[in-house]
Design a protein around this motif. Structure first.
Motif, PDB file in Angstrom:
ATOM      1  N   GLU A  73       0.823  -1.205   0.000  1.00  0.00           N
ATOM      2  CA  GLU A  73       0.000   0.000   0.000  1.00  0.00           C
ATOM      3  C   GLU A  73       0.864   1.265   0.000  1.00  0.00           C
ATOM      4  OE1 GLU A  73      -3.474   0.251  -0.283  1.00  0.00           O
ATOM      5  OE2 GLU A  73      -3.081  -1.822  -0.881  1.00  0.00           O
ATOM      6  N   ILE A  74       1.973   1.230   0.726  1.00  0.00           N
ATOM      7  CA  ILE A  74       2.885   2.377   0.726  1.00  0.00           C
ATOM      8  C   ILE A  74       3.515   2.540  -0.658  1.00  0.00           C
ATOM      9  CG2 ILE A  74       5.067   3.253   1.632  1.00  0.00           C
ATOM     10  CD1 ILE A  74       4.286   1.978   4.335  1.00  0.00           C
ATOM     11  N   ASP A  75       3.970   1.424  -1.252  1.00  0.00           N
ATOM     12  CA  ASP A  75       4.575   1.489  -2.589  1.00  0.00           C
ATOM     13  C   ASP A  75       3.564   2.017  -3.612  1.00  0.00           C
ATOM     14  OD1 ASP A  75       6.967   0.529  -1.628  1.00  0.00           O
ATOM     15  OD2 ASP A  75       6.598  -1.553  -2.242  1.00  0.00           O
ATOM     16  N   LYS A  86      12.243   7.603  -5.551  1.00  0.00           N
ATOM     17  CA  LYS A  86      12.767   8.881  -5.079  1.00  0.00           C
ATOM     18  C   LYS A  86      12.688   8.946  -3.547  1.00  0.00           C
ATOM     19  CE  LYS A  86      11.050  11.219  -9.242  1.00  0.00           C
ATOM     20  NZ  LYS A  86      10.148  12.288  -9.749  1.00  0.00           N
ATOM     21  N   PRO A  87      13.558   9.741  -2.927  1.00  0.00           N
ATOM     22  CA  PRO A  87      13.467   9.897  -1.471  1.00  0.00           C
ATOM     23  C   PRO A  87      12.139  10.543  -1.075  1.00  0.00           C
ATOM     24  CG  PRO A  87      15.562  10.732  -2.305  1.00  0.00           C
ATOM     25  CD  PRO A  87      14.691  10.485  -3.501  1.00  0.00           C
ATOM     26  N   ALA A  88      11.522  10.011  -0.033  1.00  0.00           N
ATOM     27  CA  ALA A  88      10.224  10.538   0.369  1.00  0.00           C
ATOM     28  C   ALA A  88       9.981  10.242   1.853  1.00  0.00           C
ATOM     29  CB  ALA A  88       9.104   9.927  -0.472  1.00  0.00           C
ATOM     30  N   GLY A  89       9.142  11.059   2.425  1.00  0.00           N
ATOM     31  CA  GLY A  89       8.663  10.809   3.768  1.00  0.00           C
ATOM     32  C   GLY A  89       7.252  10.263   3.691  1.00  0.00           C
ATOM     33  N   VAL A  90       6.995   9.171   4.386  1.00  0.00           N
ATOM     34  CA  VAL A  90       5.687   8.521   4.368  1.00  0.00           C
ATOM     35  C   VAL A  90       5.059   8.654   5.752  1.00  0.00           C
ATOM     36  CG1 VAL A  90       4.450   6.330   4.105  1.00  0.00           C
ATOM     37  CG2 VAL A  90       6.390   6.866   2.606  1.00  0.00           C
ATOM     38  N   ARG A  91       3.806   9.060   5.774  1.00  0.00           N
ATOM     39  CA  ARG A  91       3.051   9.085   7.032  1.00  0.00           C
ATOM     40  C   ARG A  91       1.874   8.124   6.898  1.00  0.00           C
ATOM     41  NH1 ARG A  91       1.403  13.231  11.459  1.00  0.00           N
ATOM     42  NH2 ARG A  91      -0.676  12.496  12.022  1.00  0.00           N
ATOM     43  N   LEU A  92       1.846   7.140   7.789  1.00  0.00           N
ATOM     44  CA  LEU A  92       0.760   6.166   7.847  1.00  0.00           C
ATOM     45  C   LEU A  92      -0.050   6.454   9.106  1.00  0.00           C
ATOM     46  CD1 LEU A  92      -0.785   3.518   7.248  1.00  0.00           C
ATOM     47  CD2 LEU A  92       1.117   2.277   8.320  1.00  0.00           C
ATOM     48  N   THR A  93      -1.310   6.850   8.924  1.00  0.00           N
ATOM     49  CA  THR A  93      -2.202   7.173  10.034  1.00  0.00           C
ATOM     50  C   THR A  93      -3.290   6.116  10.130  1.00  0.00           C
ATOM     51  OG1 THR A  93      -1.840   9.539   9.629  1.00  0.00           O
ATOM     52  CG2 THR A  93      -3.683   8.948  11.053  1.00  0.00           C
ATOM     53  N   VAL A  94      -3.541   5.656  11.339  1.00  0.00           N
ATOM     54  CA  VAL A  94      -4.598   4.684  11.601  1.00  0.00           C
ATOM     55  C   VAL A  94      -5.550   5.305  12.609  1.00  0.00           C
ATOM     56  CG1 VAL A  94      -5.140   2.394  12.502  1.00  0.00           C
ATOM     57  CG2 VAL A  94      -3.069   2.726  11.146  1.00  0.00           C
ATOM     58  N   PHE A  95      -6.843   5.310  12.310  1.00  0.00           N
ATOM     59  CA  PHE A  95      -7.806   5.892  13.243  1.00  0.00           C
ATOM     60  C   PHE A  95      -9.040   5.001  13.329  1.00  0.00           C
ATOM     61  CE2 PHE A  95      -7.846   8.009   9.144  1.00  0.00           C
ATOM     62  CZ  PHE A  95      -9.159   7.857   8.706  1.00  0.00           C
ATOM     63  N   ARG A  96      -9.643   5.015  14.506  1.00  0.00           N
ATOM     64  CA  ARG A  96     -10.847   4.216  14.682  1.00  0.00           C
ATOM     65  C   ARG A  96     -11.975   4.785  13.829  1.00  0.00           C
ATOM     66  NH1 ARG A  96     -10.096   1.428  19.726  1.00  0.00           N
ATOM     67  NH2 ARG A  96      -9.287   3.379  20.571  1.00  0.00           N
ATOM     68  N   GLN A  97     -12.826   3.911  13.344  1.00  0.00           N
ATOM     69  CA  GLN A  97     -13.869   4.355  12.436  1.00  0.00           C
ATOM     70  C   GLN A  97     -14.860   5.293  13.129  1.00  0.00           C
ATOM     71  OE1 GLN A  97     -15.566   1.062  10.269  1.00  0.00           O
ATOM     72  NE2 GLN A  97     -13.631   0.594   9.255  1.00  0.00           N
ATOM     73  N   ASP A  98     -15.597   6.027  12.302  1.00  0.00           N
ATOM     74  CA  ASP A  98     -16.416   7.151  12.758  1.00  0.00           C
ATOM     75  C   ASP A  98     -17.332   6.801  13.924  1.00  0.00           C
ATOM     76  OD1 ASP A  98     -15.224   8.422  10.689  1.00  0.00           O
ATOM     77  OD2 ASP A  98     -16.993   8.532   9.407  1.00  0.00           O
ATOM     78  N   GLY A  99     -17.533   7.784  14.784  1.00  0.00           N
ATOM     79  CA  GLY A  99     -18.441   7.642  15.918  1.00  0.00           C
ATOM     80  C   GLY A  99     -18.512   8.956  16.668  1.00  0.00           C
ATOM     81  N   VAL A 100     -19.671   9.256  17.259  1.00  0.00           N
ATOM     82  CA  VAL A 100     -19.873  10.578  17.845  1.00  0.00           C
ATOM     83  C   VAL A 100     -19.609  10.624  19.344  1.00  0.00           C
ATOM     84  CG1 VAL A 100     -21.514  11.245  16.066  1.00  0.00           C
ATOM     85  CG2 VAL A 100     -22.349  10.134  18.141  1.00  0.00           C
ATOM     86  N   GLY A 101     -19.564   9.505  20.035  1.00  0.00           N
ATOM     87  CA  GLY A 101     -19.362   9.510  21.483  1.00  0.00           C
ATOM     88  C   GLY A 101     -17.975   9.026  21.863  1.00  0.00           C
ATOM     89  N   ILE A 113      -2.555   6.915   4.023  1.00  0.00           N
ATOM     90  CA  ILE A 113      -1.119   6.964   3.717  1.00  0.00           C
ATOM     91  C   ILE A 113      -0.849   8.194   2.867  1.00  0.00           C
ATOM     92  CG2 ILE A 113       0.855   5.771   2.701  1.00  0.00           C
ATOM     93  CD1 ILE A 113      -0.673   3.144   3.067  1.00  0.00           C
ATOM     94  N   GLU A 114       0.104   8.996   3.297  1.00  0.00           N
ATOM     95  CA  GLU A 114       0.515  10.203   2.573  1.00  0.00           C
ATOM     96  C   GLU A 114       2.013  10.131   2.296  1.00  0.00           C
ATOM     97  OE1 GLU A 114      -1.445  13.760   4.771  1.00  0.00           O
ATOM     98  OE2 GLU A 114      -1.298  12.100   6.209  1.00  0.00           O
ATOM     99  N   ALA A 115       2.451  10.776   1.236  1.00  0.00           N
ATOM    100  CA  ALA A 115       3.878  10.790   0.893  1.00  0.00           C
ATOM    101  C   ALA A 115       4.274  12.182   0.429  1.00  0.00           C
ATOM    102  CB  ALA A 115       4.178   9.762  -0.196  1.00  0.00           C
ATOM    103  N   THR A 116       5.427  12.633   0.901  1.00  0.00           N
ATOM    104  CA  THR A 116       5.962  13.934   0.498  1.00  0.00           C
ATOM    105  C   THR A 116       7.434  13.766   0.115  1.00  0.00           C
ATOM    106  OG1 THR A 116       6.489  14.422   2.820  1.00  0.00           O
ATOM    107  CG2 THR A 116       4.404  15.272   1.961  1.00  0.00           C
ATOM    108  N   PRO A 117       7.915  14.535  -0.842  1.00  0.00           N
ATOM    109  CA  PRO A 117       9.309  14.384  -1.288  1.00  0.00           C
ATOM    110  C   PRO A 117      10.310  14.833  -0.218  1.00  0.00           C
ATOM    111  CG  PRO A 117       8.268  16.266  -2.355  1.00  0.00           C
ATOM    112  CD  PRO A 117       7.187  15.562  -1.614  1.00  0.00           C
ATOM    113  N   LEU A 118      11.460  14.164  -0.184  1.00  0.00           N
ATOM    114  CA  LEU A 118      12.586  14.557   0.655  1.00  0.00           C
ATOM    115  C   LEU A 118      13.757  14.926  -0.245  1.00  0.00           C
ATOM    116  CD1 LEU A 118      12.545  11.835   3.483  1.00  0.00           C
ATOM    117  CD2 LEU A 118      11.682  14.182   3.615  1.00  0.00           C
ATOM    118  N   ALA A 119      14.667  15.715   0.304  1.00  0.00           N
ATOM    119  CA  ALA A 119      15.779  16.220  -0.509  1.00  0.00           C
ATOM    120  C   ALA A 119      16.751  15.121  -0.900  1.00  0.00           C
ATOM    121  CB  ALA A 119      16.514  17.320   0.246  1.00  0.00           C
ATOM    122  N   GLN A 120      16.965  14.129  -0.014  1.00  0.00           N
ATOM    123  CA  GLN A 120      17.955  13.102  -0.317  1.00  0.00           C
ATOM    124  C   GLN A 120      17.639  11.815   0.427  1.00  0.00           C
ATOM    125  OE1 GLN A 120      21.214  15.622   1.172  1.00  0.00           O
ATOM    126  NE2 GLN A 120      21.675  13.974   2.604  1.00  0.00           N
ATOM    127  N   ALA A 121      18.224  10.724  -0.049  1.00  0.00           N
ATOM    128  CA  ALA A 121      17.969   9.407   0.535  1.00  0.00           C
ATOM    129  C   ALA A 121      18.697   9.221   1.856  1.00  0.00           C
ATOM    130  CB  ALA A 121      18.383   8.318  -0.448  1.00  0.00           C
TER     131      ALA A 121
END
Length: 282
Positions: A73-75, A86-101, A113-121
């Protein structure tokens, strides 16, 4: 592009709503992983840390959440973002599914999963000069949750604003016992001579993957002895060197703290060592 539960979506998509428990209650965890373009550094350690954190927060771990699944999934996300190879920073966030209480309607989770470029490896020694001070407006709680990278980061947010408003590059955070816990970003190391101290888990610092690597690695011709020990604010100005360690950026030396000025000898040594590990991982 972002990866929401396996679906690749434009970053501007409205893929969540006001019932999101990460938004409402901070009911979320995250891992930040460095991609060199050839490999995801210390992915196995990040994976097992995430699994342990999810169990601690009583999140239901999906059957498909294997190491291989998350790597795929990250790839997929890196490719969609134009960052494959390319060099990149990956952020993997896990959250419990929706609920109001406060009480979750389900223990099942969603992931992002989000990815942003980094300057170097490799890791580069952080920019200098780099100034810091203590942030005392609010304290970190040194408990079992403090070792996790969870979504409740208000002390770090407020410390970042304080640093900006006071012309600082960063702040160091203290816990409710007035012990130094770490930086806004990363774990803190303090050197006096050839002795290096880093705040222990009981002080409220996060259990960073790269922090554990630095502690456990058998460094070639290592002139330093590293120990986990409580750090008091008084010790900061008496130190020969201070540096922060973060999974994406590596080592950031603190060169100025109040009237104290520090060297960068250990920072340079361990940056070289970390880059040797990067080549090994790749």
């Amino acid at each position: 592009m972002v990866n929401f539960n396996g679906d690749l979506l434009p970053a501007s998509s409205h893929f969540t709503n006001h019932h999101n428990r990460g938004l409402r209650y901070g009911d979320a965890l995250f891992e930040r992983i460095k991609s060199t373009g050839k490999s995801l550094l210390f992915l196995e350690s990040h994976y097992f840390r995430l699994m342990a954190s999810m169990r601690q927060l009583r999140m239901e771990i999906p059957m498909e959440f294997t190491l291989e699944f998350l790597q795929e999934e990250i790839d997929k996300t890196l490719t969609a973002a134009g960052l494959s190879g390319k060099p990149a920073g990956v952020r993997l966030t896990v959250f419990r599914q929706d609920g109001v209480g406060y009480l979750p309607e389900s223990l099942e989770v969603s992931y992002l999963i989000e990815a942003t470029p980094l300057a170097q490896a490799t890791f580069a020694l952080g920019a200098t000069p780099f100034t810091a001070d203590l942030f005392r407006d609010y304290y970190l709680q040194a408990d079992g949750l403090s070792r996790l990278d969870h979504a409740g980061k208000l002390p770090q947010v407020l410390a970042s604003i304080y640093a900006r408003d006071n012309g600082l590059d960063t702040c160091l955070l203290v816990n409710h016992r007035k012990e130094v816990a770490g930086g806004i970003h990363g774990n803190l190391f303090l050197r006096k001579g050839n002795q290096i101290k880093t705040p222990p888990q009981g002080s409220g610092c996060a259990e960073g993957v790269l922090w554990k690597v630095l502690l456990k690695q058998k460094w070639a011709e290592n002139p330093y002895e590293i120990t986990e020990a409580v750090v008091s604010p008084f010790e900061l100005q008496q130190a020969d060197e201070l540096f922060l360690l973060d999974s994406l950026t590596g080592i950031q030396p603190i060169t100025h703290y109040r009237k104290a000025v520090y060297g960068t000898e250990a920072s340079e040594y361990f940056t070289r060592g970390l880059n040797e590990l990067v080549l090994t991982e790749a």
